[in-house]
Design a protein around this motif. Structure first.
Motif, PDB file in Angstrom:
ATOM      1  N   PRO A 105     -16.763  -3.638  -0.842  1.00  0.00           N
ATOM      2  CA  PRO A 105     -16.795  -2.678   0.269  1.00  0.00           C
ATOM      3  C   PRO A 105     -17.304  -3.314   1.557  1.00  0.00           C
ATOM      4  O   PRO A 105     -18.081  -4.266   1.528  1.00  0.00           O
ATOM      5  CB  PRO A 105     -17.763  -1.599  -0.236  1.00  0.00           C
ATOM      6  CG  PRO A 105     -17.698  -1.692  -1.725  1.00  0.00           C
ATOM      7  CD  PRO A 105     -17.513  -3.150  -2.015  1.00  0.00           C
ATOM      8  N   LEU A 106     -16.873  -2.758   2.666  1.00  0.00           N
ATOM      9  CA  LEU A 106     -17.298  -3.260   3.964  1.00  0.00           C
ATOM     10  C   LEU A 106     -18.811  -3.103   4.137  1.00  0.00           C
ATOM     11  O   LEU A 106     -19.487  -3.988   4.662  1.00  0.00           O
ATOM     12  CB  LEU A 106     -16.561  -2.508   5.074  1.00  0.00           C
ATOM     13  CG  LEU A 106     -16.790  -2.975   6.502  1.00  0.00           C
ATOM     14  CD1 LEU A 106     -16.283  -4.399   6.697  1.00  0.00           C
ATOM     15  CD2 LEU A 106     -16.117  -2.025   7.481  1.00  0.00           C
ATOM     16  N   ASP A 107     -19.331  -1.956   3.688  1.00  0.00           N
ATOM     17  CA  ASP A 107     -20.773  -1.725   3.762  1.00  0.00           C
ATOM     18  C   ASP A 107     -21.127  -0.564   2.843  1.00  0.00           C
ATOM     19  O   ASP A 107     -20.278  -0.048   2.113  1.00  0.00           O
ATOM     20  CB  ASP A 107     -21.224  -1.463   5.207  1.00  0.00           C
ATOM     21  CG  ASP A 107     -20.501  -0.298   5.874  1.00  0.00           C
ATOM     22  OD1 ASP A 107     -20.399   0.779   5.246  1.00  0.00           O
ATOM     23  OD2 ASP A 107     -20.041  -0.450   7.021  1.00  0.00           O
ATOM     24  N   SER A 108     -22.371  -0.156   2.890  1.00  0.00           N
ATOM     25  CA  SER A 108     -22.882   0.845   1.956  1.00  0.00           C
ATOM     26  C   SER A 108     -22.456   2.268   2.289  1.00  0.00           C
ATOM     27  O   SER A 108     -22.807   3.199   1.555  1.00  0.00           O
ATOM     28  CB  SER A 108     -24.416   0.765   1.907  1.00  0.00           C
ATOM     29  OG  SER A 108     -24.980   0.857   3.194  1.00  0.00           O
ATOM     30  N   ARG A 109     -21.689   2.474   3.341  1.00  0.00           N
ATOM     31  CA  ARG A 109     -21.259   3.825   3.703  1.00  0.00           C
ATOM     32  C   ARG A 109     -20.074   4.320   2.889  1.00  0.00           C
ATOM     33  O   ARG A 109     -19.727   5.497   2.953  1.00  0.00           O
ATOM     34  CB  ARG A 109     -20.914   3.873   5.190  1.00  0.00           C
ATOM     35  CG  ARG A 109     -22.104   3.767   6.102  1.00  0.00           C
ATOM     36  CD  ARG A 109     -21.721   3.717   7.562  1.00  0.00           C
ATOM     37  NE  ARG A 109     -21.084   2.444   7.917  1.00  0.00           N
ATOM     38  CZ  ARG A 109     -20.691   2.123   9.148  1.00  0.00           C
ATOM     39  NH1 ARG A 109     -20.870   2.992  10.139  1.00  0.00           N
ATOM     40  NH2 ARG A 109     -20.144   0.950   9.386  1.00  0.00           N
ATOM     41  N   GLY A 110     -19.419   3.458   2.125  1.00  0.00           N
ATOM     42  CA  GLY A 110     -18.252   3.885   1.359  1.00  0.00           C
ATOM     43  C   GLY A 110     -17.654   2.723   0.605  1.00  0.00           C
ATOM     44  O   GLY A 110     -18.276   1.670   0.438  1.00  0.00           O
ATOM     45  N   THR A 111     -16.398   2.913   0.148  1.00  0.00           N
ATOM     46  CA  THR A 111     -15.742   1.882  -0.657  1.00  0.00           C
ATOM     47  C   THR A 111     -14.569   1.230   0.071  1.00  0.00           C
ATOM     48  O   THR A 111     -13.778   0.506  -0.532  1.00  0.00           O
ATOM     49  CB  THR A 111     -15.233   2.479  -1.982  1.00  0.00           C
ATOM     50  OG1 THR A 111     -14.375   3.588  -1.705  1.00  0.00           O
ATOM     51  CG2 THR A 111     -16.390   2.942  -2.851  1.00  0.00           C
ATOM     52  N   VAL A 112     -14.429   1.491   1.373  1.00  0.00           N
ATOM     53  CA  VAL A 112     -13.366   0.863   2.151  1.00  0.00           C
ATOM     54  C   VAL A 112     -13.550  -0.656   2.144  1.00  0.00           C
ATOM     55  O   VAL A 112     -14.651  -1.159   2.327  1.00  0.00           O
ATOM     56  CB  VAL A 112     -13.393   1.374   3.611  1.00  0.00           C
ATOM     57  CG1 VAL A 112     -12.465   0.562   4.498  1.00  0.00           C
ATOM     58  CG2 VAL A 112     -12.992   2.842   3.650  1.00  0.00           C
ATOM     59  N   CYS A 113     -12.448  -1.365   1.901  1.00  0.00           N
ATOM     60  CA  CYS A 113     -12.464  -2.829   1.908  1.00  0.00           C
ATOM     61  C   CYS A 113     -11.581  -3.339   3.047  1.00  0.00           C
ATOM     62  O   CYS A 113     -10.608  -2.696   3.427  1.00  0.00           O
ATOM     63  CB  CYS A 113     -11.920  -3.392   0.596  1.00  0.00           C
ATOM     64  SG  CYS A 113     -12.789  -2.851  -0.875  1.00  0.00           S
ATOM     65  N   LYS A 114     -11.930  -4.521   3.585  1.00  0.00           N
ATOM     66  CA  LYS A 114     -11.074  -5.189   4.570  1.00  0.00           C
ATOM     67  C   LYS A 114     -10.914  -6.639   4.142  1.00  0.00           C
ATOM     68  O   LYS A 114     -11.880  -7.384   4.056  1.00  0.00           O
ATOM     69  CB  LYS A 114     -11.694  -5.117   5.969  1.00  0.00           C
ATOM     70  CG  LYS A 114     -11.517  -3.775   6.644  1.00  0.00           C
ATOM     71  CD  LYS A 114     -11.789  -3.874   8.137  1.00  0.00           C
ATOM     72  CE  LYS A 114     -10.527  -4.202   8.913  1.00  0.00           C
ATOM     73  NZ  LYS A 114     -10.610  -5.399   9.727  1.00  0.00           N
ATOM     74  N   THR A 123     -15.679  -3.632  15.966  1.00  0.00           N
ATOM     75  CA  THR A 123     -14.283  -3.752  15.543  1.00  0.00           C
ATOM     76  C   THR A 123     -13.957  -2.854  14.355  1.00  0.00           C
ATOM     77  O   THR A 123     -12.815  -2.453  14.177  1.00  0.00           O
ATOM     78  CB  THR A 123     -13.941  -5.217  15.216  1.00  0.00           C
ATOM     79  OG1 THR A 123     -12.539  -5.333  14.973  1.00  0.00           O
ATOM     80  CG2 THR A 123     -14.722  -5.715  14.013  1.00  0.00           C
ATOM     81  N   ASP A 124     -14.963  -2.518  13.555  1.00  0.00           N
ATOM     82  CA  ASP A 124     -14.768  -1.587  12.437  1.00  0.00           C
ATOM     83  C   ASP A 124     -14.917  -0.155  12.929  1.00  0.00           C
ATOM     84  O   ASP A 124     -15.674   0.642  12.375  1.00  0.00           O
ATOM     85  CB  ASP A 124     -15.769  -1.906  11.325  1.00  0.00           C
ATOM     86  CG  ASP A 124     -15.694  -3.359  10.892  1.00  0.00           C
ATOM     87  OD1 ASP A 124     -14.568  -3.860  10.719  1.00  0.00           O
ATOM     88  OD2 ASP A 124     -16.750  -3.995  10.735  1.00  0.00           O
ATOM     89  N   ASP A 125     -14.177   0.174  13.981  1.00  0.00           N
ATOM     90  CA  ASP A 125     -14.353   1.464  14.649  1.00  0.00           C
ATOM     91  C   ASP A 125     -13.939   2.645  13.788  1.00  0.00           C
ATOM     92  O   ASP A 125     -14.357   3.772  14.045  1.00  0.00           O
ATOM     93  CB  ASP A 125     -13.613   1.491  15.989  1.00  0.00           C
ATOM     94  CG  ASP A 125     -12.147   1.098  15.876  1.00  0.00           C
ATOM     95  OD1 ASP A 125     -11.711   0.691  14.777  1.00  0.00           O
ATOM     96  OD2 ASP A 125     -11.432   1.184  16.892  1.00  0.00           O
ATOM     97  N   PHE A 126     -13.136   2.397  12.745  1.00  0.00           N
ATOM     98  CA  PHE A 126     -12.747   3.480  11.828  1.00  0.00           C
ATOM     99  C   PHE A 126     -13.951   4.010  11.059  1.00  0.00           C
ATOM    100  O   PHE A 126     -13.879   5.091  10.465  1.00  0.00           O
ATOM    101  CB  PHE A 126     -11.679   2.980  10.850  1.00  0.00           C
ATOM    102  CG  PHE A 126     -12.045   1.702  10.161  1.00  0.00           C
ATOM    103  CD1 PHE A 126     -12.773   1.716   8.989  1.00  0.00           C
ATOM    104  CD2 PHE A 126     -11.671   0.487  10.691  1.00  0.00           C
ATOM    105  CE1 PHE A 126     -13.135   0.539   8.360  1.00  0.00           C
ATOM    106  CE2 PHE A 126     -12.021  -0.701  10.075  1.00  0.00           C
ATOM    107  CZ  PHE A 126     -12.762  -0.676   8.900  1.00  0.00           C
ATOM    108  N   MET A 127     -15.060   3.278  11.085  1.00  0.00           N
ATOM    109  CA  MET A 127     -16.291   3.736  10.439  1.00  0.00           C
ATOM    110  C   MET A 127     -17.164   4.543  11.400  1.00  0.00           C
ATOM    111  O   MET A 127     -18.190   5.082  10.996  1.00  0.00           O
ATOM    112  CB  MET A 127     -17.095   2.544   9.905  1.00  0.00           C
ATOM    113  CG  MET A 127     -16.351   1.698   8.893  1.00  0.00           C
ATOM    114  SD  MET A 127     -15.933   2.584   7.376  1.00  0.00           S
ATOM    115  CE  MET A 127     -17.526   2.638   6.556  1.00  0.00           C
TER     116      MET A 127
END
Length: 261
Positions: free
Chosen positions: A241-250, A131-135
């Motif tokens: 952050p959603l995960d360690s790949r960046g700072t994007v939050c949901k 579902t987090d396909d933007f990643m």
């Protein structure tokens, strides 16, 4: 028929039903059935040719068949483990709220097929979207594996409620075995990895909330405690952050992750 407003205008997106599901489950379970009925109808129609659940039913406002993924090969542009897990978990949550599995019984063929798919493909997901396909695509996604494992446990519960105790035991035992494997495969020095093959990474394990909500108890409480402790150390000024790949939050997943505490 909800509309996926930003990412493509899709109608009746299964992984949009999923994060929204707690609201109708709390206030009026009939609304969630009304959202899921068209998905089952589409699958029964024969127009959906795959053994996993669809992503959407078309482009809003016309529900004339999935459009996500265009003309790509099925697994390259689909969310097979994601959507199977979503459907099984939502239907099991309906059964939990209602105290019976009548709704699941009406759609048993599809649910059983999706559970079998997760049994074969869910432990260590292939290179695919979630579902987090933007990643982007990710293989060996640990959080997606949790969804598959809990989806199998959820189907085991549905079997039990439907008088299929032998089948329920089979799926529940498989889910418990997979959960034990997951802990070994995902462990990363006090927390759990983004992907099984990526040491030094982490991700929000928001799917884990269903283990407690549905009373599956497939993962020991220490898993959630370790994850929460790690999240608190990863906080940024504007959220986790959603995960360690960046700072994007949901916000939706951060709230679910917070529920683990």
């Amino acid at each position: 028929f909800p509309k996926e407003n930003y990412s493509g205008g899709f109608i009746a997106t299964v992984d949009v039903h999923y994060p929204a599901a707690p609201f109708p489950l709390l206030f009026n379970a009939e609304l969630l059935k009304a959202e899921l009925d068209p998905v089952f109808e589409y699958v029964r129609s024969g127009r959906w040719p795959y053994p996993f659940a669809p992503h959407d039913l078309g482009d809003y406002p016309i529900a004339n068949g999935q459009t996500y993924g265009g003309t790509h090969l099925p697994l390259e542009a689909q969310m097979p483990v994601e959507e199977c897990g979503n459907m099984l978990l939502m239907v099991a949550a309906l059964a939990k709220i209602e105290g019976h599995a009548d709704y699941a019984q009406r759609h048993w063929a599809a649910l059983e097929q999706w559970a079998q798919y997760l049994l074969e493909k869910g432990m260590d997901p292939e290179h695919q979207l979630c579902t987090d396909d933007f990643m982007g695509h990710l293989a060996h996604n640990a959080n997606l594996s949790i969804k598959a494992i809990l989806g199998l446990g959820a189907f085991g519960k549905l079997c039990d409620l439907s008088g299929r105790q032998a089948e329920g035991a089979k799926f529940s035992i498989q889910a418990r075995t997979m959960a034990a494997r997951w802990i070994e495969m995902a462990a990363d020095g006090g927390h759990y990895r983004l992907a099984f093959d990526k040491p030094g990474t982490w991700s929000q394990k928001y799917n884990l909330v269903w283990d407690r909500v549905l009373g599956l108890e497939l993962f020991p409480p220490e898993v959630a405690r370790a994850e929460i402790a790690h999240y608190l150390a990863q906080q940024q000024p504007y959220g986790l952050p959603l995960d360690s790949r960046g700072t994007v939050c949901k916000n939706d997943w951060t709230i679910w992750s917070a529920a683990l505490a």
